[in-house]
Write a protein that holds these residues in place. Sequence first.
Motif, PDB file in Angstrom:
ATOM      1  N   GLY A  19      25.781  74.372  46.775  1.00  0.00           N
ATOM      2  CA  GLY A  19      26.540  73.204  46.352  1.00  0.00           C
ATOM      3  C   GLY A  19      26.455  72.088  47.372  1.00  0.00           C
ATOM      4  N   PHE A  20      26.488  72.449  48.657  1.00  0.00           N
ATOM      5  CA  PHE A  20      26.381  71.463  49.733  1.00  0.00           C
ATOM      6  C   PHE A  20      25.038  70.747  49.678  1.00  0.00           C
ATOM      7  CE2 PHE A  20      25.131  70.308  54.068  1.00  0.00           C
ATOM      8  CZ  PHE A  20      26.223  69.575  54.495  1.00  0.00           C
ATOM      9  N   ILE A  21      23.955  71.529  49.578  1.00  0.00           N
ATOM     10  CA  ILE A  21      22.610  70.957  49.527  1.00  0.00           C
ATOM     11  C   ILE A  21      22.422  70.131  48.260  1.00  0.00           C
ATOM     12  CG2 ILE A  21      20.151  71.526  49.334  1.00  0.00           C
ATOM     13  CD1 ILE A  21      20.751  73.999  51.068  1.00  0.00           C
ATOM     14  N   LEU A  63      33.198  63.880  40.990  1.00  0.00           N
ATOM     15  CA  LEU A  63      34.590  63.443  41.108  1.00  0.00           C
ATOM     16  C   LEU A  63      34.827  62.735  42.441  1.00  0.00           C
ATOM     17  CD1 LEU A  63      37.447  63.480  39.854  1.00  0.00           C
ATOM     18  CD2 LEU A  63      37.814  65.682  40.993  1.00  0.00           C
ATOM     19  N   TYR A  64      34.251  63.277  43.490  1.00  0.00           N
ATOM     20  CA  TYR A  64      34.432  62.665  44.812  1.00  0.00           C
ATOM     21  C   TYR A  64      33.794  61.280  44.873  1.00  0.00           C
ATOM     22  CZ  TYR A  64      34.701  62.330  49.903  1.00  0.00           C
ATOM     23  OH  TYR A  64      34.991  61.923  51.178  1.00  0.00           O
ATOM     24  N   PHE A  65      32.602  61.144  44.306  1.00  0.00           N
ATOM     25  CA  PHE A  65      31.925  59.855  44.319  1.00  0.00           C
ATOM     26  C   PHE A  65      32.678  58.827  43.466  1.00  0.00           C
ATOM     27  CE2 PHE A  65      27.833  62.350  45.149  1.00  0.00           C
ATOM     28  CZ  PHE A  65      27.861  62.058  46.502  1.00  0.00           C
ATOM     29  N   MET A 218      32.042  69.097  50.226  1.00  0.00           N
ATOM     30  CA  MET A 218      31.639  68.844  51.613  1.00  0.00           C
ATOM     31  C   MET A 218      30.345  68.037  51.657  1.00  0.00           C
ATOM     32  SD  MET A 218      32.468  72.625  53.161  1.00  0.00           S
ATOM     33  CE  MET A 218      31.782  72.236  54.776  1.00  0.00           C
ATOM     34  N   GLY A 219      29.389  68.369  50.770  1.00  0.00           N
ATOM     35  CA  GLY A 219      28.132  67.629  50.731  1.00  0.00           C
ATOM     36  C   GLY A 219      28.330  66.176  50.333  1.00  0.00           C
ATOM     37  N   ALA A 220      29.223  65.936  49.371  1.00  0.00           N
ATOM     38  CA  ALA A 220      29.505  64.567  48.942  1.00  0.00           C
ATOM     39  C   ALA A 220      30.100  63.744  50.081  1.00  0.00           C
ATOM     40  CB  ALA A 220      30.458  64.591  47.746  1.00  0.00           C
ATOM     41  N   LYS A 221      30.946  64.366  50.889  1.00  0.00           N
ATOM     42  CA  LYS A 221      31.513  63.665  52.043  1.00  0.00           C
ATOM     43  C   LYS A 221      30.423  63.285  53.034  1.00  0.00           C
ATOM     44  CE  LYS A 221      36.140  65.754  51.934  1.00  0.00           C
ATOM     45  NZ  LYS A 221      37.126  66.574  52.678  1.00  0.00           N
TER      46      LYS A 221
END
Length: 256
Positions: A19-21, A63-65, A218-221
């Motif tokens: 998910g991070f990658i 959602l984060y973006f 975490m990846g989106a951050k």
Amino acid sequence: MELSFEVLGLLFLVAGLAGFIDAIAGGGGLLTVPALLAAGVPPTQALATNKLQGSFGSFSASLYFVRNGLVSLREMRNAIVFTFIGAALGAELVQRIDAGVLTQLIPILLVCISLYFLFAPQVGQGGGTPKLSDNVFALTVGTSIGFYDGFFGPGAGALYTICFVAIAQFGLVEATARTKILNFTSNFAALLFFIFAGLPIWEIGLVMAVGGFIGARMGAKVVISKGRKLIRPMVVITSMCMAVKLLVEQNPQWFQ
């Protein structure tokens, strides 16, 4: 299907890393699908279960973006609609058409994407004039890559990103944010068809979904904080890894 807590824990960790990658450069399926197969999940159910867990990861990053203002769902509504239609068609028609030609072509496209990001010094800075209108982009790119993601999938994130950068002329951060919106759309559309067919293994998929959700957030951050400096090399590396993996699977005689 029952798995030990140790195996489920490993799948959780693999999904988190994937998910991070995936939130940064795509290609998380390079980790999750082989992990599911190694755990003894039959191939068709592995693909369906991967769509289940992947939908949670792509939703988390999307959602984060959206919440951080990198992308507007209203501006992307046409692309979302056409991507959903394309992915639904892909998930349905994969059972009726020969995908051999396309699967042979994808490694070549991934190598080209890698070389483009590697050797074009100004790529991903954004600000240029879009080569297609928003509606034409939504119809052509959304439908075609959505279709591909619906029945096969590896490299779809890289394909979305290269189109947003080279055609729509977005910067890499904005392109990545839009890619995750369409990734979630095509994942969800394909997942619905897999659910109707009763293919996902829910116990495994939901455990991995939690890991994928956390890893994608975490990846989106990292995308927002590190931006183009990290995304560009990650796209190159993951695209090349996917190309090599597909070539090995399609032509094992070359590597004997």
